[in-house]
Design a protein around this motif. Structure first.
Motif: not given
Length: 438
Positions: A155-182
């Motif tokens: 979990l700490m590694e995941a949090v570290d990856k999501m942290r970053g400099k303000a203004g920088s972009k990041i893409t998260l791939t999510l799964v909601r309620e068992g649906g397809k990833p987006f």
């Protein structure tokens, strides 16, 4: 100092085992002393020897060289990560970020996360942050961060990856309620969380939202209650909605202070653990900043930890009606224990209990009235005529003014217009007042 003696013995044992694993392997375990210190359990010499042997094998046989510091820190992280999802080893940067988050200012996406089945799960997005603006919802699974799978990382590694400099972009791939990833693309920001928001929904009916529990949240709630009264013409409110939805928790003391604003007496919360200072009890004082106003408390699956303390206390004391859906179920207390070199342990040291002795851990708070999240759509009123629109209509016999349809003004948008749970809470407060007046 028994703890010091035991730690010294353990350090010596590790030093011996780490430096001479080959020679120890040839000794008869029966000849090794089962040392006890101050009557405590003996050191697990067999396990310590296995640890030293694994350390030695990795150093000598792993495909790439690994230094002792890295191996030992990884061992510590593994030791804590397998206790529970909330205990962790905090390196200097993580320790600093934790301190910043409780003060209400930090960098990142504004998202509270936990672990589930090896994946990163959203506990709740924080209001007015990149995560909430992007539509991320409680319960979403984050399966990839910038295309890299989250399965198997801490979990700490995941949090570290999501942290970053303000203004920088990041893409998260999510799964909601068992649906397809987006994919959701976000831009990191300097997060400055305002923990308390308030306004009048209608005349005499107030709305108080707590986004998370920071060090000063109790004080801010007191100010918000005073302002709501002032905005209401310096008159007592007829009802108040306390919104704890998607509140991931925070500082325990802040939860106690907020609860105390609504209670005149009795227990608020108590904690139980193994160490002496984990046995705590918090009670309300006679002052009541809310003036006993009728109260509806909104909760949902993103209401966790400190938010559940407040909801549980108000429910047990029958101070308000809880409405919404079951809360998250985090009933444990974490203590931050500073170490040397600006590092710290975040360690689960106790469970907390509501005034009636309920443990919320892994069960959550069940609302008094279940109201699921729903999308509100309003039909446009068709053109219609009333009696007052007809030429030559009779006047009102009691002298009241005519109310033709043409005089109706379009209502200004209000928070409850697009929030089904909030509108239901407001309707309940109005209903309570109607029955009391009658």
């Amino acid at each position: 100092m028994p703890h010091l003696s035991r730690l010294t013995s353990l350090a010596m044992a590790l030093a011996l085992l780490g430096g001479a694993s080959q020679s120890l392997a040839a000794e008869d375990p029966a000849n090794l002393p089962a040392t006890t210190v101050s009557g405590k359990a003996p050191l697990p010499l067999d396990e310590l020897r296995t640890f030293a042997e694994v350390l030695d094998r990795i150093k000598s046989a792993y495909v790439e060289p690994v230094d002792d510091k890295t191996l030992l820190e990884n061992a510590i992280k593994g030791m804590l990560s397998n206790l529970d999802p909330h205990s962790a080893y905090l390196e200097p940067e993580d320790f600093q970020e934790l301190q910043e988050s409780t003060s209400g200012e930090f960098g990142g996406l504004g998202i509270e996360v936990g672990a589930e089945d090896g994946f990163v799960k959203v506990v709740s997005p924080i209001d007015d942050t990149p995560a909430s603006k992007a539509g991320i919802q409680p319960g979403d699974l984050i399966v990839k961060i910038d295309g890299q799978p989250t399965k198997g990382i801490s979990l700490m590694e995941a949090v570290d990856k999501m942290r970053g400099k303000a203004g920088s972009k990041i893409t998260l791939t999510l799964v909601r309620e068992g649906g397809k990833p987006f994919d959701v693309e976000l831009v990191r920001a300097a997060i400055k969380v305002k923990s308390v928001k308030s306004q009048l929904l209608e005349k005499s009916y107030g709305y108080l939202r707590i986004t998370q529990f920071q060090v000063n949240t109790g004080e801010e709630v007191g100010k918000a209650l005073a302002k709501l009264r002032k905005d209401n013409g310096d008159k007592k409110l007829a009802g108040l909605v306390l919104d704890l939805r998607n509140n991931p928790g925070g500082v325990l003391q802040a939860a106690v202070e907020v609860s105390d604003h609504f209670l005149r007496k009795g227990l608020i919360v108590y904690t139980k653990g193994r160490i002496a200072n984990s046995e705590l009890r918090f009670s309300a004082d006679p002052a009541d900043a809310s003036e006993g106003v009728p109260l509806v408390v909104l909760i949902n699956g993103g209401s966790a930890s400190a938010a559940e303390i407040v909801a549980g206390a108000l429910q047990d004391h029958k101070r308000g009606v809880l409405m919404g859906t079951d809360s998250f179920g985090k009933g444990s207390v974490q203590t931050v224990l500073p170490l040397n070199n600006d590092r710290a342990l975040k360690l689960t040291t106790a469970l907390y209990y509501t005034p009636n002795g309920r443990s919320i851990q892994a069960q959550g708070i069940v609302p008094d009235i279940e109201v699921a999240r729903a999308k509100v759509t309003r039909e446009q009123d068709a053109e219609s005529f009333k009696e007052a629109d007809l030429a030559g209509h009779l006047g009102n016999g009691n002298g009241g003014e005519d109310r033709p349809s043409a005089t109706r003004k379009a209502a200004e948008p209000r928070p409850q217009d697009d929030d089904f749970q909030l509108s239901q809470a407001l309707n309940l407060l109005k209903g309570l007042n109607v029955t009391r007046e009658n």
